[in-house]
Design an enzyme around this catalytic site. Structure first.
Site, PDB file in Angstrom:
ATOM      1  N   ALA A  16       0.846  -1.201   0.000  1.00  0.00           N
ATOM      2  CA  ALA A  16       0.000   0.000   0.000  1.00  0.00           C
ATOM      3  C   ALA A  16       0.873   1.240   0.000  1.00  0.00           C
ATOM      4  O   ALA A  16       2.025   1.218   0.460  1.00  0.00           O
ATOM      5  CB  ALA A  16      -0.910   0.019   1.227  1.00  0.00           C
ATOM      6  N   SER A  96      -3.685   3.454   1.851  1.00  0.00           N
ATOM      7  CA  SER A  96      -4.230   3.478   3.209  1.00  0.00           C
ATOM      8  C   SER A  96      -3.963   4.861   3.803  1.00  0.00           C
ATOM      9  O   SER A  96      -2.994   5.525   3.440  1.00  0.00           O
ATOM     10  CB  SER A  96      -3.616   2.392   4.083  1.00  0.00           C
ATOM     11  OG  SER A  96      -2.258   2.672   4.348  1.00  0.00           O
ATOM     12  N   ASP A 262       5.877  -5.535  12.869  1.00  0.00           N
ATOM     13  CA  ASP A 262       6.835  -5.579  11.763  1.00  0.00           C
ATOM     14  C   ASP A 262       8.254  -5.329  12.255  1.00  0.00           C
ATOM     15  O   ASP A 262       9.209  -5.937  11.752  1.00  0.00           O
ATOM     16  CB  ASP A 262       6.463  -4.551  10.696  1.00  0.00           C
ATOM     17  CG  ASP A 262       5.171  -4.895   9.977  1.00  0.00           C
ATOM     18  OD1 ASP A 262       4.825  -6.087   9.916  1.00  0.00           O
ATOM     19  OD2 ASP A 262       4.495  -3.964   9.482  1.00  0.00           O
TER      20      ASP A 262
END
Length: 318
Positions: A16, A96, A262
């Protein structure tokens, strides 16, 4: 000079263009005047590559990109020095938006769906991952699967990799259930958070020992050689056939939880690629996750914070 490490390939099939901005207050029915947005390349694997770069490591990011938005994501990755292999997505890369209300500091996140993939598209992606898998290296798949991908896609990736490549998966939902089904998935590493683990276990896992027992049961069934369960601010557990460990999260001020997972995977994988044993790699991951929550909005961990916090993340055997 970079430290020696095994090669790492990250895979992002539903990337994204992440936009983050702020506004005075989030109120329905009126135009909300926002500040100039911060633009970042996004998606689980992309973020892991970016965090590994911050931590002084190297990766190749395999990313499915399409249209003008995909081209912009590619430019942003290049600007950060991320080595990228682009494969064609069926249509435009998604976007996003994260909007922070300056009055309450609450963050509102709007995530659009990715393009729909056909069975032929899926097969081409499988082949690309197999072709690019590094010999003796790590293949890291994180983030959502695009619409059209079968639930067992990660199982099929694991089965199609060269014997010397090791798959690390951080996933959820139907894909996680497919990985933890009766047939052994033979992953190198499977990571999930506490809520996802309870969903798969179909029972509450209130204590560290409960999480460790469930992780160990997945290892025993051949789902993965290493299973990690993140328990939020408590820390993370890790199980292998050689033992079970818990690493306590550092006590730090929380600005934003975005990017903690992440950052964990990035630091953990980099530590493994550098030959660190499981307990040390776990500590590196938890320290990076703790560092990430200290940063604002969608920013990932900072290297100085991640390295300094390792001493505040003790590891103990369970």
């Amino acid at each position: 000079m970079p430290q020696p490490q095994s090669p790492i390939l990250t895979v992002t099939l539903n990337p994204a263009l992440d936009m983050s901005t702020t506004t005075a207050t989030v109120t329905p029915g009126v135009k909300l005047r926002c500040d100039a947005p911060q633009l970042d390349p996004g998606g689980g694997g992309v973020n892991i590559s970016r965090a590994i770069a911050v931590l002084g490591g190297e990766t190749t990011a395999l990313v499915a990109l399409g249209g003008a938005t995909g081209a912009q994501v590619a430019r942003l990755l290049a600007a950060e020095g991320i080595s990228t292999v682009a494969i064609d997505a069926p249509s435009e890369t998604r976007q996003s938006i994260a909007v922070t209300d300056r009055g309450t500091m609450a963050q509102y996140r709007f995530v659009l769906p990715g393009p729909v993939w056909t069975a032929e598209d899926v097969q081409l992606a499988l082949q690309a991952i197999s072709d690019k898998a590094p010999v003796g290296g790590l293949v890291v798949i994180s983030g959502s699967q695009p619409p059209g991908f079968p639930d067992d896609f990660l199982v099929r990736i694991a089965q199609g990799l060269p014997a010397s490549a090791h798959l690390v998966a951080d996933t959820s939902g139907a894909a996680l259930h497919a990985l933890t089904g009766r047939a052994p998935a033979h992953l190198a590493v499977l990571r999930m958070d506490a809520e996802e683990a309870e969903d798969v276990a179909q029972t509450a896992l209130p204590s560290r020992e409960d999480s460790a027992n469930f992780a160990a049961s997945l290892v025993a069934r051949g789902v993965a050689a290493t299973v990690i369960i993140a328990r939020g601010p408590d820390g993370s557990v890790l199980a292998t056939r050689d033992g079970r460990w818990f690493c306590e999260a550092a006590k730090v001020p929380v600005n934003s939880k975005v990017g903690a997972g992440d950052s964990f995977v990035a630091a953990y994988v980099l530590a493994v690629a550098r030959g660190m044993p499981a307990p040390e790699a776990l500590a590196a991951g938890v320290a990076a996750a703790s560092a990430a929550v200290m940063t604002p909005a969608t920013e990932l961990c900072r290297r100085a914070d991640a390295e300094a916090l390792i001493k505040a993340c003790p590891v103990s055997a369970l």
